[in-house]
Design a protein around this motif. Structure first.
Motif, PDB file in Angstrom:
ATOM      1  N   MET A 208      27.102  11.947  37.763  1.00 32.08           N
ATOM      2  CA  MET A 208      26.227  12.919  38.405  1.00 32.08           C
ATOM      3  C   MET A 208      26.515  14.326  37.869  1.00 32.08           C
ATOM      4  SD  MET A 208      26.360  11.715  42.381  1.00 32.08           S
ATOM      5  CE  MET A 208      25.291  13.093  42.863  1.00 32.08           C
ATOM      6  N   SER A 209      25.528  15.179  37.958  1.00 28.99           N
ATOM      7  CA  SER A 209      25.713  16.573  37.586  1.00 28.99           C
ATOM      8  C   SER A 209      25.037  17.438  38.630  1.00 28.99           C
ATOM      9  CB  SER A 209      25.116  16.853  36.202  1.00 28.99           C
ATOM     10  OG  SER A 209      23.715  16.581  36.202  1.00 28.99           O
ATOM     11  N   MET A 210      25.393  18.694  38.646  1.00 31.36           N
ATOM     12  CA  MET A 210      24.761  19.615  39.563  1.00 31.36           C
ATOM     13  C   MET A 210      23.346  19.921  39.078  1.00 31.36           C
ATOM     14  SD  MET A 210      28.025  22.049  40.476  1.00 31.36           S
ATOM     15  CE  MET A 210      27.546  22.492  42.139  1.00 31.36           C
ATOM     16  N   ASN A 211      22.521  20.417  39.952  1.00 31.16           N
ATOM     17  CA  ASN A 211      21.102  20.594  39.688  1.00 31.16           C
ATOM     18  C   ASN A 211      20.840  21.852  38.866  1.00 31.16           C
ATOM     19  OD1 ASN A 211      18.336  20.706  39.741  1.00 31.16           O
ATOM     20  ND2 ASN A 211      18.149  20.747  41.967  1.00 31.16           N
ATOM     21  N   ALA A 212      20.537  21.677  37.556  1.00 34.81           N
ATOM     22  CA  ALA A 212      20.260  22.827  36.703  1.00 34.81           C
ATOM     23  C   ALA A 212      18.998  23.556  37.143  1.00 34.81           C
ATOM     24  CB  ALA A 212      20.126  22.381  35.247  1.00 34.81           C
ATOM     25  N   GLY A 213      18.107  22.862  37.851  1.00 33.29           N
ATOM     26  CA  GLY A 213      16.887  23.488  38.333  1.00 33.29           C
ATOM     27  C   GLY A 213      17.167  24.645  39.274  1.00 33.29           C
ATOM     28  N   LEU A 214      18.290  24.589  39.992  1.00 33.64           N
ATOM     29  CA  LEU A 214      18.638  25.689  40.885  1.00 33.64           C
ATOM     30  C   LEU A 214      18.995  26.947  40.103  1.00 33.64           C
ATOM     31  CD1 LEU A 214      20.748  23.738  43.540  1.00 33.64           C
ATOM     32  CD2 LEU A 214      18.444  24.666  43.811  1.00 33.64           C
ATOM     33  N   THR A 215      19.555  26.764  38.899  1.00 33.55           N
ATOM     34  CA  THR A 215      19.818  27.915  38.042  1.00 33.55           C
ATOM     35  C   THR A 215      18.514  28.519  37.539  1.00 33.55           C
ATOM     36  OG1 THR A 215      21.963  27.039  37.329  1.00 33.55           O
ATOM     37  CG2 THR A 215      20.942  28.698  35.927  1.00 33.55           C
ATOM     38  N   LEU A 216      17.601  27.673  37.083  1.00 39.91           N
ATOM     39  CA  LEU A 216      16.314  28.170  36.585  1.00 39.91           C
ATOM     40  C   LEU A 216      15.520  28.863  37.683  1.00 39.91           C
ATOM     41  CD1 LEU A 216      15.270  25.123  34.364  1.00 39.91           C
ATOM     42  CD2 LEU A 216      16.487  27.202  33.690  1.00 39.91           C
ATOM     43  N   LYS A 217      15.687  28.401  38.913  1.00 41.77           N
ATOM     44  CA  LYS A 217      14.969  29.005  40.038  1.00 41.77           C
ATOM     45  C   LYS A 217      15.382  30.462  40.253  1.00 41.77           C
ATOM     46  CE  LYS A 217      13.772  28.014  44.871  1.00 41.77           C
ATOM     47  NZ  LYS A 217      12.317  27.901  44.613  1.00 41.77           N
ATOM     48  N   LEU A 218      16.606  30.803  39.861  1.00 38.00           N
ATOM     49  CA  LEU A 218      17.083  32.173  40.035  1.00 38.00           C
ATOM     50  C   LEU A 218      16.276  33.167  39.202  1.00 38.00           C
ATOM     51  CD1 LEU A 218      20.940  31.520  40.018  1.00 38.00           C
ATOM     52  CD2 LEU A 218      19.553  32.198  41.989  1.00 38.00           C
ATOM     53  N   PHE A 219      15.637  32.687  38.129  1.00 36.63           N
ATOM     54  CA  PHE A 219      14.857  33.579  37.271  1.00 36.63           C
ATOM     55  C   PHE A 219      13.506  33.947  37.885  1.00 36.63           C
ATOM     56  CE2 PHE A 219      17.915  31.840  34.344  1.00 36.63           C
ATOM     57  CZ  PHE A 219      18.156  32.870  33.446  1.00 36.63           C
ATOM     58  N   GLU A 220      13.201  33.403  39.064  1.00 39.92           N
ATOM     59  CA  GLU A 220      11.935  33.724  39.712  1.00 39.92           C
ATOM     60  C   GLU A 220      11.926  35.138  40.285  1.00 39.92           C
ATOM     61  OE1 GLU A 220      11.187  30.690  42.564  1.00 39.92           O
ATOM     62  OE2 GLU A 220      10.931  29.101  41.054  1.00 39.92           O
TER      63      GLU A 220
END
Length: 422
Positions: A208-220
């Motif tokens: 398993m890995s942590m959700n990279a989508g949460l990092t991309l969401k920060l660019f909003e």
């Protein structure tokens, strides 16, 4: 917050083993490594705990046990009536193979202490209970126990447990938890415990890995990006900026997936996923101009830090409990120390987030980094079962060189290496 977790007869755990996050009376790192629980007569709780031990001794199984408990709580109400319970007992004993696996946890949610547990047999839930401590004194809200003689459950409900108890009881199947079913049928009193498992517990084990989508969401938002940059710069001061570019996966048929190491991001409903290119800006040493590097040009540690940053920041923002198996994988020891230190700071961890992790990095066995009650060991016993125990069991001195004495075998939990003669 997590107070303690108990597991018995699950995978490599035969007898019941307990990990506790309650801080002892020692004053070392008192203000930084512990946090006020907000519960009378409970004291302070540890912000982190490290688990050491040889391969195959049970470190991962401890984290998997809590992950297993989480999955049963979250999914059992929606499973089919014919679904077989995921019974996974200690299999190296003819006695335990047919006995129930046991899970019990003590947590704090919304300022209230709860103790919840259940036992799973190969056919059904054998026992389930919940205690709450709204005013310091505990009261058992409900308990169900399988009566093998009469082949039915015995139910007990507290007068403090309100609502349509008969509806929730009758709807609860043998292979489902009452907690899960009652919440699905709009019970509000049990919802805090259910939501702790659903929203406050994060477990990273295996592949398993942590959700990279949460990092991309920060660019909003600019605020989110600034928060991300601040976090990354603390670990790698050479980075001056980070930028992303999105494009639909379907565009550019000749696109090389390896070029620029893009991240694949799920797009909106009925839309193709996006390819997200990430670039880092570094300042040239002579001109101080910005020079861009693709994500793939960065070290494995920086790549991992970027992809996981959003999830890490989410843990701090929501006061979550993070269980991380082999936290030091692909990370430089100093970067691992940086991430752990975030949990030990009121500035970065204002909401009481906790970290429980396994590691082989013995350089972390340092009393400048951890309190003695934060360090735990696992080792295999003669019957091949896992024993879990704290460093404090050995009453180490304040100035004891923990790493050196661990490597010399004083605390156990070391691999047994065969000696080959040549």
């Amino acid at each position: 917050m997590l107070i303690q977790f108990k597991v018995g007869n699950y995978r490599s755990f035969c007898g019941q083993q307990t990990i506790a996050m309650t801080a002892d009376a020692s004053k070392e790192h008192f203000e930084t490594h512990t946090a006020e629980s907000g519960i009378n007569n409970l004291g302070r709780l540890l912000r982190s705990a490290a688990i050491y031990g040889p391969n195959a001794a049970g470190k991962t199984n401890l984290l998997k046990a809590l992950q297993f408990m989480q999955q049963v709580v979250v999914t059992s109400a929606t499973s089919a009536p014919t679904t077989k319970l995921p019974h996974d007992p200690f299999r190296l004993s003819s006695v335990t193979k047919s006995q129930s696996t046991d899970f019990e946890i003590a947590i704090i949610k919304d300022g209230v202490r709860y103790e919840y547990g259940f036992s799973l047999g190969p056919q059904r839930v054998e026992n389930e209970f919940l205690l709450e401590y709204p005013h310091g004194r505990g009261r058992r809200l409900f308990e169900r126990t399988w009566n093998g003689k009469d082949e039915e459950y015995e139910w007990n409900f507290s007068t403090h447990f309100t609502g349509n108890k008969s509806l929730w009881r009758d709807a609860t199947r043998d292979n489902a938890l009452f907690l899960s079913m009652a919440v699905q049928l709009n019970n509000q009193q049990l919802k805090p415990v259910f939501e702790w498992f659903q929203k406050r517990l994060v477990v990273i084990v295996g592949n398993m890995s942590m959700n990279a989508g949460l990092t991309l969401k920060l660019f909003e938002s600019q605020r989110g990006k600034d928060h991300l940059l601040s976090f990354i710069r603390e670990a790698d001061s050479g980075i001056s900026d980070v930028e992303i570019q999105r494009e639909p996966l379907s565009s550019g048929p000749g696109y090389m997936i390896g070029a620029g190491a893009p991240i694949i991001e799920q797009g909106p409903a009925n839309s193709p996923p996006n390819l997200v290119r990430v670039s880092f800006s570094h300042l040239a040493t002579d001109t101080r101009e910005r020079v861009k590097f693709d994500l793939s040009d960065e070290s494995n540690g920086t790549q991992a830090l970027f992809k996981n940053a959003g999830a890490w920041l989410n843990v701090f923002a929501n006061g979550e409990v993070l269980l991380f198996d082999e936290i030091d994988t692909s990370l430089h020891p100093l970067l691992t120390r940086f991430l752990i230190a975030q949990f030990h700071s009121d500035a970065t961890n204002p909401n009481g987030a906790q970290l429980v992790f396994s590691t082989h990095d013995t350089t972390l066995l340092n009393q400048e980094l951890f309190r003695r009650d934060q360090i735990w060991f696992v080792e295999k016993q003669t019957d091949a079962s896992t024993r879990l125990y704290p460093l404090s069991e050995f009453s180490p001195r304040n100035d004891e060189a923990i790493e050196r004495w661990y490597m010399r075998g004083r605390y156990g939990a070391l691999p047994i290496l065969s000696q080959t003669r040549h």
